[in-house]
Design a protein around this motif. Structure first.
Motif, PDB file in Angstrom:
ATOM      1  N   LEU A 163       0.850  -1.181   0.000  1.00  0.00           N
ATOM      2  CA  LEU A 163       0.000   0.000   0.000  1.00  0.00           C
ATOM      3  C   LEU A 163       0.891   1.237   0.000  1.00  0.00           C
ATOM      4  CD1 LEU A 163      -2.299  -1.988   0.827  1.00  0.00           C
ATOM      5  CD2 LEU A 163      -3.197  -0.159   2.257  1.00  0.00           C
ATOM      6  N   SER A 164       0.535   2.204  -0.805  1.00  0.00           N
ATOM      7  CA  SER A 164       1.313   3.436  -0.891  1.00  0.00           C
ATOM      8  C   SER A 164       0.478   4.599  -0.388  1.00  0.00           C
ATOM      9  CB  SER A 164       1.755   3.707  -2.342  1.00  0.00           C
ATOM     10  OG  SER A 164       2.519   2.632  -2.836  1.00  0.00           O
ATOM     11  N   ILE A 165       1.102   5.418   0.460  1.00  0.00           N
ATOM     12  CA  ILE A 165       0.444   6.627   0.970  1.00  0.00           C
ATOM     13  C   ILE A 165       1.363   7.799   0.676  1.00  0.00           C
ATOM     14  CG2 ILE A 165      -0.560   7.774   2.969  1.00  0.00           C
ATOM     15  CD1 ILE A 165      -0.832   5.063   4.299  1.00  0.00           C
ATOM     16  N   ARG A 166       0.875   8.782  -0.052  1.00  0.00           N
ATOM     17  CA  ARG A 166       1.691   9.946  -0.373  1.00  0.00           C
ATOM     18  C   ARG A 166       0.917  11.219  -0.092  1.00  0.00           C
ATOM     19  NH1 ARG A 166       1.150  11.692  -6.139  1.00  0.00           N
ATOM     20  NH2 ARG A 166      -0.700  10.661  -7.002  1.00  0.00           N
ATOM     21  N   THR A 167       1.639  12.283   0.207  1.00  0.00           N
ATOM     22  CA  THR A 167       1.025  13.594   0.453  1.00  0.00           C
ATOM     23  C   THR A 167       1.780  14.652  -0.341  1.00  0.00           C
ATOM     24  OG1 THR A 167       2.426  14.059   2.388  1.00  0.00           O
ATOM     25  CG2 THR A 167       0.349  12.918   2.795  1.00  0.00           C
ATOM     26  N   TRP A 168       1.066  15.669  -0.751  1.00  0.00           N
ATOM     27  CA  TRP A 168       1.662  16.823  -1.425  1.00  0.00           C
ATOM     28  C   TRP A 168       0.692  17.991  -1.300  1.00  0.00           C
ATOM     29  CZ3 TRP A 168      -0.884  12.910  -3.756  1.00  0.00           C
ATOM     30  CH2 TRP A 168      -1.846  13.202  -4.733  1.00  0.00           C
ATOM     31  N   LYS A 169       1.100  19.155  -1.758  1.00  0.00           N
ATOM     32  CA  LYS A 169       0.255  20.341  -1.612  1.00  0.00           C
ATOM     33  C   LYS A 169       0.511  21.308  -2.759  1.00  0.00           C
ATOM     34  CE  LYS A 169       3.471  23.020   1.261  1.00  0.00           C
ATOM     35  NZ  LYS A 169       3.605  24.171   0.358  1.00  0.00           N
ATOM     36  N   ASP A 170      -0.434  22.215  -2.916  1.00  0.00           N
ATOM     37  CA  ASP A 170      -0.225  23.365  -3.790  1.00  0.00           C
ATOM     38  C   ASP A 170      -0.583  24.610  -2.998  1.00  0.00           C
ATOM     39  OD1 ASP A 170      -3.021  23.494  -3.783  1.00  0.00           O
ATOM     40  OD2 ASP A 170      -3.214  22.491  -5.730  1.00  0.00           O
ATOM     41  N   ALA A 171      -0.874  25.692  -3.654  1.00  0.00           N
ATOM     42  CA  ALA A 171      -1.095  26.953  -2.945  1.00  0.00           C
ATOM     43  C   ALA A 171      -2.346  26.925  -2.072  1.00  0.00           C
ATOM     44  CB  ALA A 171      -1.181  28.109  -3.942  1.00  0.00           C
ATOM     45  N   GLU A 172      -3.354  26.137  -2.451  1.00  0.00           N
ATOM     46  CA  GLU A 172      -4.633  26.179  -1.750  1.00  0.00           C
ATOM     47  C   GLU A 172      -5.024  24.864  -1.095  1.00  0.00           C
ATOM     48  OE1 GLU A 172      -7.776  27.591  -4.183  1.00  0.00           O
ATOM     49  OE2 GLU A 172      -6.605  29.216  -5.079  1.00  0.00           O
ATOM     50  N   PHE A 173      -4.505  23.754  -1.597  1.00  0.00           N
ATOM     51  CA  PHE A 173      -5.006  22.470  -1.149  1.00  0.00           C
ATOM     52  C   PHE A 173      -3.884  21.550  -0.686  1.00  0.00           C
ATOM     53  CE2 PHE A 173      -8.162  24.017  -4.176  1.00  0.00           C
ATOM     54  CZ  PHE A 173      -9.338  23.858  -3.457  1.00  0.00           C
ATOM     55  N   LEU A 174      -4.266  20.633   0.165  1.00  0.00           N
ATOM     56  CA  LEU A 174      -3.406  19.545   0.622  1.00  0.00           C
ATOM     57  C   LEU A 174      -3.985  18.259   0.059  1.00  0.00           C
ATOM     58  CD1 LEU A 174      -2.092  19.027   4.229  1.00  0.00           C
ATOM     59  CD2 LEU A 174      -3.297  17.172   3.101  1.00  0.00           C
ATOM     60  N   TYR A 175      -3.126  17.368  -0.429  1.00  0.00           N
ATOM     61  CA  TYR A 175      -3.581  16.150  -1.081  1.00  0.00           C
ATOM     62  C   TYR A 175      -3.022  14.924  -0.363  1.00  0.00           C
ATOM     63  CZ  TYR A 175      -4.576  19.393  -4.926  1.00  0.00           C
ATOM     64  OH  TYR A 175      -5.030  20.444  -5.684  1.00  0.00           O
ATOM     65  N   VAL A 176      -3.856  13.889  -0.257  1.00  0.00           N
ATOM     66  CA  VAL A 176      -3.440  12.606   0.294  1.00  0.00           C
ATOM     67  C   VAL A 176      -3.860  11.528  -0.693  1.00  0.00           C
ATOM     68  CG1 VAL A 176      -3.679  10.948   2.181  1.00  0.00           C
ATOM     69  CG2 VAL A 176      -3.670  13.398   2.682  1.00  0.00           C
ATOM     70  N   GLY A 177      -2.887  10.739  -1.162  1.00  0.00           N
ATOM     71  CA  GLY A 177      -3.174   9.642  -2.081  1.00  0.00           C
ATOM     72  C   GLY A 177      -2.934   8.306  -1.408  1.00  0.00           C
ATOM     73  N   ILE A 178      -3.907   7.410  -1.482  1.00  0.00           N
ATOM     74  CA  ILE A 178      -3.800   6.064  -0.897  1.00  0.00           C
ATOM     75  C   ILE A 178      -4.043   5.061  -2.008  1.00  0.00           C
ATOM     76  CG2 ILE A 178      -4.757   4.442   0.785  1.00  0.00           C
ATOM     77  CD1 ILE A 178      -5.572   6.845   2.490  1.00  0.00           C
ATOM     78  N   ALA A 179      -3.014   4.245  -2.324  1.00  0.00           N
ATOM     79  CA  ALA A 179      -3.081   3.338  -3.466  1.00  0.00           C
ATOM     80  C   ALA A 179      -2.862   1.894  -3.023  1.00  0.00           C
ATOM     81  CB  ALA A 179      -2.038   3.724  -4.508  1.00  0.00           C
ATOM     82  N   ASP A 180      -3.574   0.979  -3.679  1.00  0.00           N
ATOM     83  CA  ASP A 180      -3.385  -0.454  -3.445  1.00  0.00           C
ATOM     84  C   ASP A 180      -3.026  -1.139  -4.757  1.00  0.00           C
ATOM     85  OD1 ASP A 180      -5.834  -1.687  -4.802  1.00  0.00           O
ATOM     86  OD2 ASP A 180      -6.821  -0.286  -3.445  1.00  0.00           O
ATOM     87  N   GLN A 181      -2.653  -2.403  -4.674  1.00  0.00           N
ATOM     88  CA  GLN A 181      -2.266  -3.173  -5.848  1.00  0.00           C
ATOM     89  C   GLN A 181      -3.313  -4.221  -6.200  1.00  0.00           C
ATOM     90  OE1 GLN A 181       1.590  -4.630  -4.489  1.00  0.00           O
ATOM     91  NE2 GLN A 181       2.652  -3.004  -5.591  1.00  0.00           N
ATOM     92  N   GLY A 182      -4.582  -3.899  -5.942  1.00  0.00           N
ATOM     93  CA  GLY A 182      -5.666  -4.831  -6.204  1.00  0.00           C
ATOM     94  C   GLY A 182      -6.018  -4.931  -7.677  1.00  0.00           C
ATOM     95  N   GLN A 183      -7.131  -5.601  -7.954  1.00  0.00           N
ATOM     96  CA  GLN A 183      -7.546  -5.852  -9.332  1.00  0.00           C
ATOM     97  C   GLN A 183      -8.162  -4.636  -9.997  1.00  0.00           C
ATOM     98  OE1 GLN A 183     -10.137  -9.246  -9.215  1.00  0.00           O
ATOM     99  NE2 GLN A 183      -8.501 -10.670  -8.628  1.00  0.00           N
ATOM    100  N   GLY A 184      -8.445  -3.597  -9.224  1.00  0.00           N
ATOM    101  CA  GLY A 184      -9.054  -2.403  -9.801  1.00  0.00           C
ATOM    102  C   GLY A 184     -10.566  -2.434  -9.744  1.00  0.00           C
ATOM    103  N   ILE A 185     -11.170  -1.286  -9.998  1.00  0.00           N
ATOM    104  CA  ILE A 185     -12.632  -1.144  -9.968  1.00  0.00           C
ATOM    105  C   ILE A 185     -13.156  -1.246 -11.395  1.00  0.00           C
ATOM    106  CG2 ILE A 185     -14.553   0.359  -9.314  1.00  0.00           C
ATOM    107  CD1 ILE A 185     -12.625   1.716  -7.333  1.00  0.00           C
ATOM    108  N   PRO A 186     -14.079  -2.177 -11.671  1.00  0.00           N
ATOM    109  CA  PRO A 186     -14.607  -2.307 -13.034  1.00  0.00           C
ATOM    110  C   PRO A 186     -15.193  -0.990 -13.539  1.00  0.00           C
ATOM    111  CG  PRO A 186     -15.275  -4.172 -11.678  1.00  0.00           C
ATOM    112  CD  PRO A 186     -14.634  -3.175 -10.759  1.00  0.00           C
ATOM    113  N   GLU A 187     -15.054  -0.764 -14.833  1.00  0.00           N
ATOM    114  CA  GLU A 187     -15.483   0.493 -15.451  1.00  0.00           C
ATOM    115  C   GLU A 187     -16.961   0.775 -15.196  1.00  0.00           C
ATOM    116  OE1 GLU A 187     -14.738   3.961 -17.386  1.00  0.00           O
ATOM    117  OE2 GLU A 187     -13.220   2.372 -17.290  1.00  0.00           O
TER     118      GLU A 187
END
Length: 473
Positions: free
Chosen positions: A375-399
């Protein structure tokens, strides 16, 4: 049927649209509906009392509703397009009920606006009550899972500390016995200097070079054989303790020359007991520190949202959630890769419930991940917002399911495993409490949810001025 409020004002010609209906004389204990039945019907209670329950995956039964004379039910699965029932309805007293088939129900809905309005009003009320009940159960299940995990986390250091304390008691007894034997022996100045030298070396904080398992086994065998050759009791038990802290034959050779064979064993067993005791004290300290860390994490998790207005350290919030969910990561042997941006500012917000957002997203990611995945957890920001990304290595969500992913009660998990409220709750908190947003990207092998949070809370809307428009909503 005119005794039932929903049909009290219906015209005869509209009532005839029901077609044939079943009048059922139902004694106490009669099961009218069982889970999984494919035939859906609309029910009207003429007399008696009924109880509707749902069997949960853990074997418990949840009371969904009770009905008595004058009530009607069964419209929710018909109107929502369900293909089978998920509940049990059972008589709790003798009574009479009417069963209306799905065809008669739909004819009545199409021909009688008065009944249609009352039915839809019931649907809205019952769906709202069911949603509240399910949300409450979701919170209780989450709380129970977290509590069970916390007990597991606390048990490990607690058991280690208890085991170390027991061994420490044995060591103290051995040290006392050896010291008493030494007191009965007249030690030479050389022997006293050797004991003082060994004690000073044992108390020194030594950090030995790390060894492989094979290297350590060889070192233990070499030292044990040397100790046996010089007549030391418990040589094979003593050697691992000494090697673990970096001792070699040359470090204790002074004892061989200073002590005669009959008391050399006592001298080296005293040394081993002293070193072992220091190691055990370190184990107790580490175990208590782990318990303290868990308590701090739980306090941060539980009380971070108590003050509505204030600052939130997002990294701290994520870390406390990871601590709480540690047992679930270990169960699937998952690796957590954190990429936290340096110098991330705190959130100035009046929102609450951010820990619940991380809990729900991470819990879904854990379920989606393959055993031994990452599992990957990353954070970053820009001038107005803070971002948190949480990623897994699963099969994905069907379209075809992606547009429904934040809808309440929608879940891609097997029946009985998910309630479909985790992402709905997370979305409501992020959007409603923090004025942020949740988006996701998904393909086989990677699904990442990105939470966007404003760094500053938006200004509150001014109160309406007194006047003509103040009462318009």
């Amino acid at each position: 049927m005119r005794r039932v409020p929903i049909f009290s004002q219906i015209k005869d010609e509209d009532l005839s649209c029901l077609g044939d209906v079943d009048l059922i004389d139902a004694p106490t204990g009669t099961v009218l509906i069982s889970p999984g039945e494919p035939e859906l019907s609309y029910w009207v209670v003429l007399s008696g009392r009924l109880r509707m329950t749902k069997l949960e995956t853990d074997g418990t039964k949840t009371l969904m509703a009770t009905f008595e004379a004058g009530d009607a039910f069964g419209e929710v699965p018909l109107l929502t397009g369900a293909t089978s029932t998920a509940v049990q309805v059972k008589m709790t007293s003798d009574g009479e009920v009417i069963r209306v088939g799905s065809a008669g129900f739909w004819r009545l809905m199409g021909t009688c606006p008065m009944v249609r309005g009352a039915v839809l009003e019931n649907v809205g009320r019952r769906m709202g009550a069911y949603q509240v009940m399910t949300r409450h159960r979701e919170k209780l299940v989450t709380l129970g899972t977290l509590a069970a995990g916390l007990m597991h986390e606390l048990n490990n250091p607690g058991t280690a500390a208890r085991r170390a304390a027991s061994q420490l008691r044995e060591n103290l007894t051995r040290l006392q016995q050896i010291s008493l034997r030494f007191s009965e022996t007249e030690l030479t100045p050389e022997q006293k200097r050797c004991l003082a030298q060994l004690q000073a070396e044992a108390l020194r904080d030594r950090k030995p070079q790390p060894m492989s398992s094979l290297e350590q086994a060889d070192a233990e065998q070499e030292l044990a054989e040397w100790l046996e050759d010089v007549g030391v009791d418990n040589a094979w038990k003593m050697a691992p303790t000494l090697v673990q802290v970096g001792w070699e034959c040359d470090d204790i050779v002074c004892a061989q020359h200073a002590f005669p064979r009959e008391i050399l064993s006592d001298a080296l067993n005293w040394l081993e007991a002293l070193i072992s005791s220091l190691q055990l004290v370190g184990t107790v300290e580490e175990s208590v520190a782990r318990v303290t860390d868990l308590v701090v994490a739980v306090k941060k998790y539980a009380y971070a949202d108590k003050n509505r207005a204030g600052e939130i350290d997002v990294h701290d919030s994520i870390q406390s959630t990871l601590t709480i969910l540690a047992h679930k990561f270990r169960h699937k042997q998952l690796t957590v890769e954190k990429s936290f941006a340096q110098g991330m500012p705190t959130l100035h917000t009046t929102g609450t419930g951010l820990n619940q957002v991380w809990t729900n997203i991470l819990d879904n990611a854990i379920d989606a991940s393959p055993d031994g995945g990452k599992l990957s957890i990353r954070t970053w920001k820009d001038a107005e917002f803070l971002y948190v990304g949480i990623a897994d290595q699963g099969q994905g969500i069907p379209e075809d399911l992606r547009e429904h992913i934040f809808e309440p009660f929608f879940t891609t998990k097997p029946v009985g495993v998910g309630t479909g409220l985790g992402l709905d709750i997370a979305h409501r908190i992020v959007v409603g409490q923090f004025n942020g947003n949740i988006e996701f990207e998904s393909h086989p092998g990677k699904t990442e949810f990105v939470v966007r949070l404003p760094l500053e809370a938006p200004p509150e809307a001014p109160a309406p001025k007194p006047g003509l428009d103040a009462g318009i909503s």
